[in-house]
Write an enzyme that holds these catalytic residues in place. Structure first.
Site, PDB file in Angstrom:
ATOM      1  N   HIS A 200       0.807  -1.226   0.000  1.00 50.70           N
ATOM      2  CA  HIS A 200       0.000   0.000   0.000  1.00 50.70           C
ATOM      3  C   HIS A 200       0.835   1.269   0.000  1.00 50.70           C
ATOM      4  O   HIS A 200       0.297   2.360  -0.124  1.00 50.70           O
ATOM      5  CB  HIS A 200      -0.943   0.037   1.215  1.00 50.70           C
ATOM      6  CG  HIS A 200      -0.241   0.355   2.505  1.00 50.70           C
ATOM      7  ND1 HIS A 200       0.390  -0.596   3.250  1.00 50.70           N
ATOM      8  CD2 HIS A 200      -0.060   1.516   3.168  1.00 50.70           C
ATOM      9  CE1 HIS A 200       0.922  -0.028   4.327  1.00 50.70           C
ATOM     10  NE2 HIS A 200       0.669   1.256   4.303  1.00 50.70           N
TER      11      HIS A 200
HETATM   12  C1  UD1 Z   1      -2.092   5.943   5.234  1.00 53.82           C
HETATM   13  C2  UD1 Z   1      -0.807   6.538   5.773  1.00 53.82           C
HETATM   14  C3  UD1 Z   1       0.283   5.486   5.764  1.00 53.82           C
HETATM   15  C4  UD1 Z   1      -0.151   4.227   6.489  1.00 53.82           C
HETATM   16  C5  UD1 Z   1      -1.481   3.737   5.929  1.00 53.82           C
HETATM   17  C6  UD1 Z   1      -1.984   2.579   6.759  1.00 53.82           C
HETATM   18  C7  UD1 Z   1      -0.462   8.936   5.330  1.00 53.82           C
HETATM   19  C8  UD1 Z   1       0.244   9.929   4.496  1.00 53.82           C
HETATM   20  N1  UD1 Z   1      -0.356   7.647   4.949  1.00 53.82           N
HETATM   21  O1  UD1 Z   1      -1.862   5.598   3.878  1.00 53.82           O
HETATM   22  O2  UD1 Z   1       1.430   5.993   6.410  1.00 53.82           O
HETATM   23  O3  UD1 Z   1       0.821   3.235   6.314  1.00 53.82           O
HETATM   24  O4  UD1 Z   1      -2.439   4.803   5.998  1.00 53.82           O
HETATM   25  O5  UD1 Z   1      -2.903   1.805   6.096  1.00 53.82           O
HETATM   26  O6  UD1 Z   1      -1.095   9.299   6.296  1.00 53.82           O
HETATM   27  N2  UD1 Z   1      -9.161   4.722   0.892  1.00 53.82           N
HETATM   28  C9  UD1 Z   1     -10.401   4.153   0.839  1.00 53.82           C
HETATM   29  N3  UD1 Z   1     -11.015   3.846   2.016  1.00 53.82           N
HETATM   30  C10 UD1 Z   1     -10.486   4.116   3.239  1.00 53.82           C
HETATM   31  C11 UD1 Z   1      -9.225   4.707   3.276  1.00 53.82           C
HETATM   32  C12 UD1 Z   1      -8.566   5.011   2.105  1.00 53.82           C
HETATM   33  O7  UD1 Z   1     -10.943   3.892  -0.235  1.00 53.82           O
HETATM   34  O8  UD1 Z   1     -11.121   3.816   4.256  1.00 53.82           O
HETATM   35  C13 UD1 Z   1      -8.450   5.000  -0.380  1.00 53.82           C
HETATM   36  C14 UD1 Z   1      -8.771   6.372  -0.972  1.00 53.82           C
HETATM   37  O9  UD1 Z   1      -8.810   6.243  -2.346  1.00 53.82           O
HETATM   38  C15 UD1 Z   1      -7.567   7.199  -0.555  1.00 53.82           C
HETATM   39  C16 UD1 Z   1      -6.448   6.185  -0.582  1.00 53.82           C
HETATM   40  O10 UD1 Z   1      -7.041   4.970  -0.146  1.00 53.82           O
HETATM   41  O11 UD1 Z   1      -7.334   8.267  -1.425  1.00 53.82           O
HETATM   42  C17 UD1 Z   1      -5.278   6.530   0.328  1.00 53.82           C
HETATM   43  O12 UD1 Z   1      -5.721   6.750   1.681  1.00 53.82           O
HETATM   44  P1  UD1 Z   1      -4.847   7.670   2.676  1.00 53.82           P
HETATM   45  O13 UD1 Z   1      -5.437   7.610   4.034  1.00 53.82           O
HETATM   46  O14 UD1 Z   1      -4.610   9.008   2.081  1.00 53.82           O
HETATM   47  O15 UD1 Z   1      -3.442   6.980   2.677  1.00 53.82           O
HETATM   48  P2  UD1 Z   1      -3.062   5.454   2.873  1.00 53.82           P
HETATM   49  O16 UD1 Z   1      -2.464   4.971   1.604  1.00 53.82           O
HETATM   50  O17 UD1 Z   1      -4.191   4.716   3.455  1.00 53.82           O
HETATM   51  N1  UDP Z   2      -3.654  -5.330   8.955  1.00 52.96           N
HETATM   52  C1  UDP Z   2      -4.930  -5.860   9.112  1.00 52.96           C
HETATM   53  N2  UDP Z   2      -5.622  -6.225   8.008  1.00 52.96           N
HETATM   54  C2  UDP Z   2      -5.112  -6.106   6.738  1.00 52.96           C
HETATM   55  C3  UDP Z   2      -3.799  -5.579   6.600  1.00 52.96           C
HETATM   56  C4  UDP Z   2      -3.101  -5.188   7.726  1.00 52.96           C
HETATM   57  O1  UDP Z   2      -5.424  -5.994  10.239  1.00 52.96           O
HETATM   58  O2  UDP Z   2      -5.794  -6.465   5.772  1.00 52.96           O
HETATM   59  C5  UDP Z   2      -2.909  -4.920  10.161  1.00 52.96           C
HETATM   60  C6  UDP Z   2      -1.548  -5.532  10.309  1.00 52.96           C
HETATM   61  O3  UDP Z   2      -1.626  -6.786  10.947  1.00 52.96           O
HETATM   62  C7  UDP Z   2      -0.829  -4.498  11.161  1.00 52.96           C
HETATM   63  C8  UDP Z   2      -1.414  -3.199  10.673  1.00 52.96           C
HETATM   64  O4  UDP Z   2      -2.661  -3.533  10.057  1.00 52.96           O
HETATM   65  O5  UDP Z   2      -1.155  -4.659  12.533  1.00 52.96           O
HETATM   66  C9  UDP Z   2      -0.501  -2.553   9.683  1.00 52.96           C
HETATM   67  O6  UDP Z   2      -1.150  -1.512   9.060  1.00 52.96           O
HETATM   68  P1  UDP Z   2      -0.790  -1.005   7.600  1.00 52.96           P
HETATM   69  O7  UDP Z   2      -0.015  -2.043   6.870  1.00 52.96           O
HETATM   70  O8  UDP Z   2      -2.048  -0.511   7.002  1.00 52.96           O
HETATM   71  O9  UDP Z   2       0.093   0.291   7.899  1.00 52.96           O
HETATM   72  P2  UDP Z   2       1.615   0.556   8.294  1.00 52.96           P
HETATM   73  O10 UDP Z   2       1.977  -0.304   9.447  1.00 52.96           O
HETATM   74  O11 UDP Z   2       2.445   0.306   7.069  1.00 52.96           O
HETATM   75  O12 UDP Z   2       1.618   2.012   8.616  1.00 52.96           O
END
Ligand code: UD1
Ligand code: UDP
Length: 351
Positions: A200
């Site tokens: 992601h």
């Molecule tokens: C965010 C964090 C990242 C973290 C990740 C955990 C920032 C800059 N990034 O990234 O550090 O590792 O969360 O998962 O804060 N979207 C949906 N539904 C949701 C959420 C997101 O459809 O519930 C989609 C949207 O298209 C959105 C995209 O995901 O534009 C990115 O979401 P965003 O929260 O901006 O960043 P993440 O990639 O989730």
């Molecule tokens: N995780 C989860 N379901 C998923 C993917 C990840 O519960 O489908 C959990 C994972 O076990 C870990 C956390 O989410 O505890 C990690 O989050 P993510 O990878 O979204 O973000 P990051 O740690 O890179 O910021």
């Protein structure tokens, strides 16, 4: 003390669960959800599974560009701080919700506590690195998961308010490992010998060439299960890669925490660009291949249980076929007592 906790993204829900429970034994906690993650399987599911109290304020900010999203959070959190008048604001990790919370509080002279302080990838192109560095420099309590994190802060001249507490994700993992083992997810999906993957990170999803190389590598391995982050699903579709990926990789919707722990523990190998998943792989003793050039969790690599391969097709496939950790693991991320340590440090502050 009155503590205002700000969370917004999936890993923050997991991190706040054990800490919130400890804090509420002695303090009043007001929980703010920025709404950064909002799909049921990215948000509500974790509140239910981990029994996290319902947020007192849900700002419903949702997705957007960095500036728009962070700015909206900043304005929303500021209003809540003014209304609630907390003694301390608590943030987790390195997302835009983290930075917005810390900045809103610092400008209003409310002390900031940062859980997961001191982590560095030393790559300023990562949005998370900007969020971490800025948050640490305006935090009053820096709650570090590892010695490396303490040392990183020292090199940036930050020594006051720094505490080594261990990693709260270990607390969550140890608490739920047994229940997770009873999860029917492996049987339901008919999984036996499989690799688990997650992707992601912006650097991988937003560059179609990188995303294509990663998907081709995972597809060629032939046994990959991938709970797909909504960002990745969107970018695969935008790049016209989704249908092929779906044919060659077992793409499933994001799963809950217990299912994820079960999938991780049962996998022969994990391929990921997640921060949290690298650590969980280490604690569970599952070999991890990290599809990034850098990691904040250097101990996993130093101990030989994680290898950095970037997004290169040959490097991913090569590592997947040959990587075999040999060394002992340690409790470098703590023994599951981080939440208690954090609550103790915060408690001392209120005395
Ligand atoms: C965010 C964090 C990242 C973290 C990740 C955990 C920032 C800059 N990034 O990234 O550090 O590792 O969360 O998962 O804060 N979207 C949906 N539904 C949701 C959420 C997101 O459809 O519930 C989609 C949207 O298209 C959105 C995209 O995901 O534009 C990115 O979401 P965003 O929260 O901006 O960043 P993440 O990639 O989730
Ligand atoms: N995780 C989860 N379901 C998923 C993917 C990840 O519960 O489908 C959990 C994972 O076990 C870990 C956390 O989410 O505890 C990690 O989050 P993510 O990878 O979204 O973000 P990051 O740690 O890179 O910021």
């Amino acid at each position: 003390m009155k503590i205002l906790t700000v969370v917004g993204a999936r890993p923050q829900f997991i991190k706040c669960a054990p800490v919130s429970r400890e804090l509420r034994k002695e303090h009043e906690e007001i929980l703010v959800h920025t709404g950064q993650h909002y799909d049921r399987e990215m948000s509500d599911l974790f509140f239910e599974e981990l029994k996290i109290p319902r947020p007192d304020h849900n700002l419903g900010i949702g997705s957007g560009t960095h500036g728009r999203q962070t700015g909206a959070m900043l304005a929303g959190i500021e209003e809540v701080i003014l209304a609630e008048e907390p003694d301390l604001l608590l943030v987790y990790g390195d997302t835009n919700s983290t930075l917005a919370g810390a900045l809103a509080a610092a400008k209003l002279h409310v002390p900031v506590a940062h859980v997961e302080a001191g982590l560095r990838s030393f790559d300023r192109r990562m949005p998370e690195e900007i969020n971490r560095v800025l948050t640490d420099h305006i935090s009053d309590l820096l709650l570090c998961p590892t010695e490396t994190a303490v040392e990183n802060l020292r090199r940036e001249g930050i020594t006051a308010g720094v505490h080594l507490t261990g990693d709260v994700m270990v607390d969550a993992l140890l608490e739920h490992a047994e229940v997770a083992r009873a999860s029917p997810v492996l049987a339901d999906l008919g999984l036996d010998h499989y690799r688990l993957a997650t992707v992601h990170r912006a650097e991988n999803t937003d560059d179609p060439a990188r995303l294509a190389a990663i998907m081709r590598a995972l597809g060629d391995l032939g046994d990959v299960v991938l709970p797909c982050h909504p960002r990745t699903e969107k970018m695969l579709k935008n790049a016209g890669l989704y249908e092929e990926a779906k044919r060659r990789i077992r793409l499933i919707p994001p799963v809950g925490y217990l299912e994820m722990l079960a999938l991780e523990a049962g996998a022969k190998q994990i391929l990921t660009d997640s921060g949290g998943v690298q650590k969980e792989a280490y604690v569970l003793g599952v070999p991890c291949i990290t599809m990034r050039e850098t990691t904040e969790w250097v101990e996993t690599v130093e101990d030989g249980w994680n290898v950095l391969v970037g997004s290169d097709y040959d490097a991913i496939v090569g590592a997947a076929r040959t990587f075999a950790p040999e060394r002992e693991r340690s409790d470098v991320f703590g023994k599951g007592e981080a939440a208690r340590a954090i609550a103790a440090v915060i408690g001392q502050m209120g005395e």
